[in-house]
Scaffold this motif. Structure first.
Motif, short mmCIF file in Angstrom:
data_model
loop_
_atom_site.label_atom_id
_atom_site.label_comp_id
_atom_site.label_asym_id
_atom_site.label_seq_id
_atom_site.Cartn_x
_atom_site.Cartn_y
_atom_site.Cartn_z
N PHE A 15 0.68 -1.06 -0.02
CA PHE A 15 0.21 0.06 -0.04
C PHE A 15 0.73 1.07 0.01
CE2 PHE A 15 -2.57 3.39 2.01
CZ PHE A 15 -3.55 3.21 1.42
N ALA A 61 -9.13 8.94 -2.66
CA ALA A 61 -9.73 7.93 -2.11
C ALA A 61 -10.17 8.13 -0.67
CB ALA A 61 -8.84 6.59 -1.94
N PHE A 62 -9.62 9.19 -0.12
CA PHE A 62 -9.83 9.37 1.19
C PHE A 62 -10.50 10.91 1.73
CE2 PHE A 62 -6.46 6.30 1.51
CZ PHE A 62 -7.30 5.44 2.02
N TYR A 94 -3.71 4.55 7.04
CA TYR A 94 -4.37 4.86 5.73
C TYR A 94 -4.80 3.44 5.18
CZ TYR A 94 -3.77 9.87 4.68
OH TYR A 94 -3.49 11.18 4.47
N TRP A 153 -8.35 2.03 4.12
CA TRP A 153 -8.60 1.39 2.76
C TRP A 153 -9.04 0.03 2.86
CZ3 TRP A 153 -8.56 3.14 -2.12
CH2 TRP A 153 -8.46 2.45 -3.11
N LYS A 210 -12.81 0.58 3.49
CA LYS A 210 -13.53 1.02 2.28
C LYS A 210 -13.83 -0.18 1.27
CE LYS A 210 -11.83 5.63 2.47
NZ LYS A 210 -12.78 6.66 2.19
N GLU A 211 -12.76 -1.22 1.21
CA GLU A 211 -12.94 -2.26 0.27
C GLU A 211 -14.04 -3.38 1.13
OE1 GLU A 211 -11.62 -3.11 -2.54
OE2 GLU A 211 -10.99 -1.08 -3.00
N TYR A 230 -15.17 5.32 -3.50
CA TYR A 230 -14.35 5.65 -2.05
C TYR A 230 -14.52 6.99 -1.17
CZ TYR A 230 -11.95 1.83 -3.98
OH TYR A 230 -11.70 0.56 -4.54
#
Length: 134
Positions: A16, A31-32, A51, A55, A58-59, A81
């Motif tokens: 990541f 994404a954030f 982070y 992530w 979110k996934e 996202y």
């Protein structure tokens, strides 16, 4: 109460970090949410792990959402996202806050979230629950 969907995601923190380094701040900005970025940037030593865990959350939400739509057309869209935000209460406990079409699609759903990170791994589990009539 009815479980609508379950999602699990696992992130390798070093991979990541490489992805973030390749895209610069673009990936983080796209994404954030600003609140998520503020929270993670405040975690100096654990910035990337924070982070990565978000992530994964979110996934996991996207997977739970998709499993709730089994055999039906997806409703997520192309850039989901920013619609899924990890927020923390005063004691640091995370929860999911949905925006836009995500909030419209799941207006009554309770989103249960568990985050973890250990070493080079971050993970999240999400359960979408319909609280039923009440």
């Amino acid at each position: 109460m009815t479980v609508l969907g379950i999602g699990l995601d696992l992130v390798t923190v070093s991979d990541f970090a490489e992805q973030v380094e390749r895209s610069g701040t673009t990936m983080l900005a796209e994404a954030f949410t600003s609140g998520e970025r503020r929270y993670c940037e405040g975690k100096a030593a654990d910035r990337i792990r924070s982070y990565a865990a978000r992530w994964a959350a979110k996934e996991a939400v996207l997977k739970a959402w998709a499993s709730s739509r089994y055999a039906r057309r997806p409703q997520v869209g192309d850039d989901p996202y920013q619609l899924i935000e990890v927020v923390n209460d005063a004691w640091g406990r995370p929860r999911i806050k949905l925006h836009g079409v995500a909030a419209e699609f799941l207006p009554r759903a309770t989103v249960h979230l568990s985050l973890t990170h250990d070493g080079d791994t971050a993970a999240a589990v999400v359960v979408l629950e319909d609280p039923g009539e009440g």
